[in-house]
Design an enzyme around this catalytic site. Structure first.
Site: not given
Length: 269
Positions: A49, A60
């Site tokens: 990724e 995140d």
């Protein structure tokens, strides 16, 4: 055939589970990110990724947020990330690349332009965590017209949407193992086995688990339940701890070995 599909078919034939590292591109530099991709591949990564630095993330945790902040000091853009993938491919990388980005940069650039650019640079998939199923039809159609898989996230809190999300997935289904944002964890959602079983029954593609997985013991636990494991924050934190090895855009062998060794350990090499 999309490289993601090809790689999972190869792994299934060998009886292996995919190791999928996440890397914030541009942290600490574009040159270092390029060398880290190649090192992770040598260490046993199966897909990777490529995180696009973003200033206002929803999914995140603090470790990846800090990495984005460091990358954004150099004004890293989505096109810079794609170019690193191009350079990695020119250096011999065979990994399927998956772009991880929020929707705003995609929208600003334009759907046709971004997916055409991804196709031209052999990026096989994209994850957009803030684009829900109910609003993804146009993006999904354009992505598929360029041979790019729009990979969905499905969480334990998705409830009745789990089956709908999984049933229409392409590439793989990214199953969120924990509630909340990314970050290393000692414990996971209590009903994780039942959740993964529900996704598995509905999906026609492989299922992958991520969010919070940080060591070989946890990888081994999930290998029995899924087709791939994503490790993000633990890798980004390891890079953060090795920043002194990455000076002036150079990727010092000791720094690369430290990250590669960690990925190899996660893979079980």
């Amino acid at each position: 055939m999309n490289l993601i599909d090809k790689r999972f078919a190869e792994l299934k034939e060998r009886g292996e589970t995919a190791m999928i590292p996440f890397l914030t591109i541009g942290d600490p530099s574009l040159e270092a990110s390029l060398e880290l991709i190649l090192e992770m591949e040598r260490a046993g990564a199966d897909l990777i990724e490529l995180g696009v630095p973003y200033s206002d993330p929803l999914a995140d945790g603090p470790v990846i947020q800090r990495s984005s902040e460091r990358a954004l000091l150099s004004k890293i853009t989505i096109f810079d990330v794609i170019d690193v993938a191009r350079q990695a491919r020119s250096r011999g990388s065979k990994l399927p690349f998956i772009l991880f980005t929020y929707y705003n940069p995609v929208l600003q650039i334009g759907l046709e332009r971004i997916f055409k650019t991804m196709q031209e640079n052999e990026i096989s998939g994209i994850i957009i965590p803030d684009l829900p199923l109910e609003e993804d039809s146009e993006t999904r159609a354009i992505a598929e017209s360029y041979g790019v898989h729009l990979i969905p996230l499905v969480a334990p809190t998705s409830n009745e949407r789990v089956k709908r999300i999984a049933a229409g997935a392409r590439g793989f289904v990214y199953c969120v193992s924990s509630l909340g944002v990314t970050g290393e964890r000692a414990e996971f959602f209590g009903g994780i086995e039942d959740f993964l079983s529900t996704v598995r029954e509905a999906a026609k593609v492989p299922i992958v688990v991520g969010f919070g997985i940080s060591n070989r013991e946890q990888v081994e636990r999930f290998e029995k339940l899924c087709d791939g494991v994503v490790v993000g924050s633990a890798i980004v934190r390891t890079i953060e701890g090795a920043l002194h090895h990455f000076k002036e855009d150079a990727a010092h062998p000791q720094g690369l070995q430290q990250i590669g060794g960690f990925v190899g350990q996660l893979k079980g090499k």
